[in-house]
Design a protein around this motif. Sequence first.
Motif, PDB file in Angstrom:
ATOM      1  N   PRO A 129       0.836  -1.208   0.000  1.00 54.75           N
ATOM      2  CA  PRO A 129       0.000   0.000   0.000  1.00 54.75           C
ATOM      3  C   PRO A 129       0.870   1.257   0.000  1.00 54.75           C
ATOM      4  O   PRO A 129       1.859   1.345   0.737  1.00 54.75           O
ATOM      5  CB  PRO A 129      -0.794  -0.105   1.306  1.00 54.75           C
ATOM      6  N   VAL A 130       0.503   2.215  -0.841  1.00 55.56           N
ATOM      7  CA  VAL A 130       1.223   3.484  -0.958  1.00 55.56           C
ATOM      8  C   VAL A 130       0.195   4.604  -0.957  1.00 55.56           C
ATOM      9  O   VAL A 130      -0.745   4.601  -1.769  1.00 55.56           O
ATOM     10  CB  VAL A 130       2.044   3.529  -2.271  1.00 55.56           C
ATOM     11  N   ALA A 131       0.346   5.558  -0.069  1.00 58.99           N
ATOM     12  CA  ALA A 131      -0.559   6.706  -0.017  1.00 58.99           C
ATOM     13  C   ALA A 131      -0.221   7.667  -1.150  1.00 58.99           C
ATOM     14  O   ALA A 131       0.947   7.975  -1.399  1.00 58.99           O
ATOM     15  CB  ALA A 131      -0.446   7.413   1.327  1.00 58.99           C
ATOM     16  N   VAL A 132      -1.255   8.128  -1.875  1.00 63.36           N
ATOM     17  CA  VAL A 132      -1.082   9.101  -2.956  1.00 63.36           C
ATOM     18  C   VAL A 132      -2.116  10.206  -2.789  1.00 63.36           C
ATOM     19  O   VAL A 132      -3.105  10.047  -2.074  1.00 63.36           O
ATOM     20  CB  VAL A 132      -1.233   8.429  -4.345  1.00 63.36           C
ATOM     21  N   GLU A 133      -1.920  11.319  -3.460  1.00 64.14           N
ATOM     22  CA  GLU A 133      -2.858  12.442  -3.392  1.00 64.14           C
ATOM     23  C   GLU A 133      -4.067  12.235  -4.293  1.00 64.14           C
ATOM     24  O   GLU A 133      -5.147  12.738  -4.023  1.00 64.14           O
ATOM     25  CB  GLU A 133      -2.145  13.753  -3.764  1.00 64.14           C
ATOM     26  N   ALA A 134      -3.897  11.509  -5.395  1.00 62.92           N
ATOM     27  CA  ALA A 134      -4.996  11.301  -6.337  1.00 62.92           C
ATOM     28  C   ALA A 134      -4.828   9.943  -7.017  1.00 62.92           C
ATOM     29  O   ALA A 134      -3.724   9.404  -7.082  1.00 62.92           O
ATOM     30  CB  ALA A 134      -5.006  12.412  -7.386  1.00 62.92           C
ATOM     31  N   ILE A 135      -5.938   9.417  -7.512  1.00 60.96           N
ATOM     32  CA  ILE A 135      -5.899   8.187  -8.310  1.00 60.96           C
ATOM     33  C   ILE A 135      -6.523   8.478  -9.656  1.00 60.96           C
ATOM     34  O   ILE A 135      -7.292   9.436  -9.810  1.00 60.96           O
ATOM     35  CB  ILE A 135      -6.629   7.015  -7.598  1.00 60.96           C
ATOM     36  N   ASP A 136      -6.195   7.666 -10.680  1.00 61.69           N
ATOM     37  CA  ASP A 136      -6.701   7.881 -12.029  1.00 61.69           C
ATOM     38  C   ASP A 136      -8.222   7.840 -12.049  1.00 61.69           C
ATOM     39  O   ASP A 136      -8.852   7.056 -11.338  1.00 61.69           O
ATOM     40  CB  ASP A 136      -6.162   6.814 -12.988  1.00 61.69           C
ATOM     41  N   ASP A 137      -8.822   8.674 -12.896  1.00 63.96           N
ATOM     42  CA  ASP A 137     -10.266   8.703 -13.060  1.00 63.96           C
ATOM     43  C   ASP A 137     -10.670   7.677 -14.123  1.00 63.96           C
ATOM     44  O   ASP A 137      -9.868   7.302 -14.974  1.00 63.96           O
ATOM     45  CB  ASP A 137     -10.715  10.106 -13.494  1.00 63.96           C
ATOM     46  N   THR A 138     -11.919   7.210 -14.046  1.00 61.28           N
ATOM     47  CA  THR A 138     -12.474   6.279 -15.024  1.00 61.28           C
ATOM     48  C   THR A 138     -13.878   6.747 -15.379  1.00 61.28           C
ATOM     49  O   THR A 138     -14.450   7.586 -14.682  1.00 61.28           O
ATOM     50  CB  THR A 138     -12.569   4.852 -14.458  1.00 61.28           C
ATOM     51  N   PRO A 139     -14.469   6.219 -16.459  1.00 61.83           N
ATOM     52  CA  PRO A 139     -15.851   6.600 -16.779  1.00 61.83           C
ATOM     53  C   PRO A 139     -16.828   6.277 -15.643  1.00 61.83           C
ATOM     54  O   PRO A 139     -17.789   6.998 -15.425  1.00 61.83           O
ATOM     55  CB  PRO A 139     -16.173   5.772 -18.022  1.00 61.83           C
ATOM     56  N   ALA A 141     -16.029   6.222 -12.391  1.00 60.61           N
ATOM     57  CA  ALA A 141     -15.631   7.103 -11.290  1.00 60.61           C
ATOM     58  C   ALA A 141     -16.071   6.533  -9.950  1.00 60.61           C
ATOM     59  O   ALA A 141     -15.763   5.392  -9.641  1.00 60.61           O
ATOM     60  CB  ALA A 141     -16.145   8.512 -11.512  1.00 60.61           C
ATOM     61  N   GLY A 142     -16.843   7.296  -9.177  1.00 54.01           N
ATOM     62  CA  GLY A 142     -17.241   6.873  -7.835  1.00 54.01           C
ATOM     63  C   GLY A 142     -18.579   6.182  -7.781  1.00 54.01           C
ATOM     64  O   GLY A 142     -19.127   5.974  -6.705  1.00 54.01           O
ATOM     65  N   GLY A 144     -21.230   3.699  -7.196  1.00 52.34           N
ATOM     66  CA  GLY A 144     -21.167   2.554  -6.296  1.00 52.34           C
ATOM     67  C   GLY A 144     -22.090   1.427  -6.703  1.00 52.34           C
ATOM     68  O   GLY A 144     -22.326   1.192  -7.895  1.00 52.34           O
ATOM     69  N   PHE A 145     -22.657   0.776  -5.712  1.00 54.72           N
ATOM     70  CA  PHE A 145     -23.520  -0.376  -5.921  1.00 54.72           C
ATOM     71  C   PHE A 145     -24.632  -0.053  -6.912  1.00 54.72           C
ATOM     72  O   PHE A 145     -25.364   0.918  -6.745  1.00 54.72           O
ATOM     73  CB  PHE A 145     -24.144  -0.829  -4.596  1.00 54.72           C
ATOM     74  N   GLY A 146     -24.739  -0.862  -7.963  1.00 52.54           N
ATOM     75  CA  GLY A 146     -25.803  -0.696  -8.946  1.00 52.54           C
ATOM     76  C   GLY A 146     -25.563   0.389  -9.967  1.00 52.54           C
ATOM     77  O   GLY A 146     -26.425   0.644 -10.816  1.00 52.54           O
ATOM     78  N   SER A 147     -24.404   1.036  -9.939  1.00 51.55           N
ATOM     79  CA  SER A 147     -24.195   2.180 -10.833  1.00 51.55           C
ATOM     80  C   SER A 147     -24.048   1.788 -12.297  1.00 51.55           C
ATOM     81  O   SER A 147     -24.183   2.632 -13.176  1.00 51.55           O
ATOM     82  CB  SER A 147     -22.958   2.976 -10.396  1.00 51.55           C
ATOM     83  N   THR A 148     -23.794   0.509 -12.596  1.00 51.06           N
ATOM     84  CA  THR A 148     -23.678   0.106 -14.003  1.00 51.06           C
ATOM     85  C   THR A 148     -24.986  -0.465 -14.527  1.00 51.06           C
ATOM     86  O   THR A 148     -25.052  -0.898 -15.669  1.00 51.06           O
ATOM     87  CB  THR A 148     -22.552  -0.941 -14.178  1.00 51.06           C
ATOM     88  N   GLY A 149     -26.026  -0.468 -13.710  1.00 45.47           N
ATOM     89  CA  GLY A 149     -27.346  -0.916 -14.176  1.00 45.47           C
ATOM     90  C   GLY A 149     -27.496  -2.421 -14.194  1.00 45.47           C
ATOM     91  O   GLY A 149     -26.597  -3.168 -13.828  1.00 45.47           O
ATOM     92  N   LEU A 150     -28.684  -2.858 -14.648  1.00 42.85           N
ATOM     93  CA  LEU A 150     -29.000  -4.286 -14.688  1.00 42.85           C
ATOM     94  C   LEU A 150     -28.921  -4.878 -16.075  1.00 42.85           C
ATOM     95  O   LEU A 150     -28.762  -6.071 -16.245  1.00 42.85           O
ATOM     96  CB  LEU A 150     -30.414  -4.536 -14.117  1.00 42.85           C
TER      97      LEU A 150
END
Length: 155
Positions: A129-139, A141-142, A144-150
């Motif tokens: 584990p390495v602490a960083v200020e930011a991580i790469d973004d993705t389509p 993003a944040g 969560g549960f169910g965010s990609t639909g059914l």
Amino acid sequence: MTHLLRIRRLAHAADLPLPRYETAGAAGMDLIAANPEEAPLVLAPLARALVPTGLAIQLEPGYEAQVRPRSGLALRHGVTVLNAPGTVDADYRGEVQVLLVNLGRESFTVTRGLRIAQMVIAPVTRVEPVAVEAIDDTPRAGGGFGSTGLQGRGR
């Protein structure tokens, strides 16, 4: 490449078979209940219990044993492994036990010798584990549960 799984039978499982693959293509070996013959374990609906297997294992470094449900028990009786998959670490030397839960509508009896779960041996990847200020973004993003639909994309 075949790896060795060293297994020590504990006294209360001396008469039970070692785990084995039931078919040539099976990923998991069945684990067998090692509760006393005269003490079947009755799981009422929604009850859970730790079921002994009478086995202690020695995994090669870099591997884990995953304890998973048996699909037939889950389908027919609603009995499954509560913390699925349960992990047995390479440095654990105690008895492998299975945390079963009965999600069915009727009581289920665990008798000695019953195949209660399966054990899959898998490699473990360790990270640093390495602490960083930011991580790469993705389509996603944040989302969560169910965010990609059914439904599949494009529908």
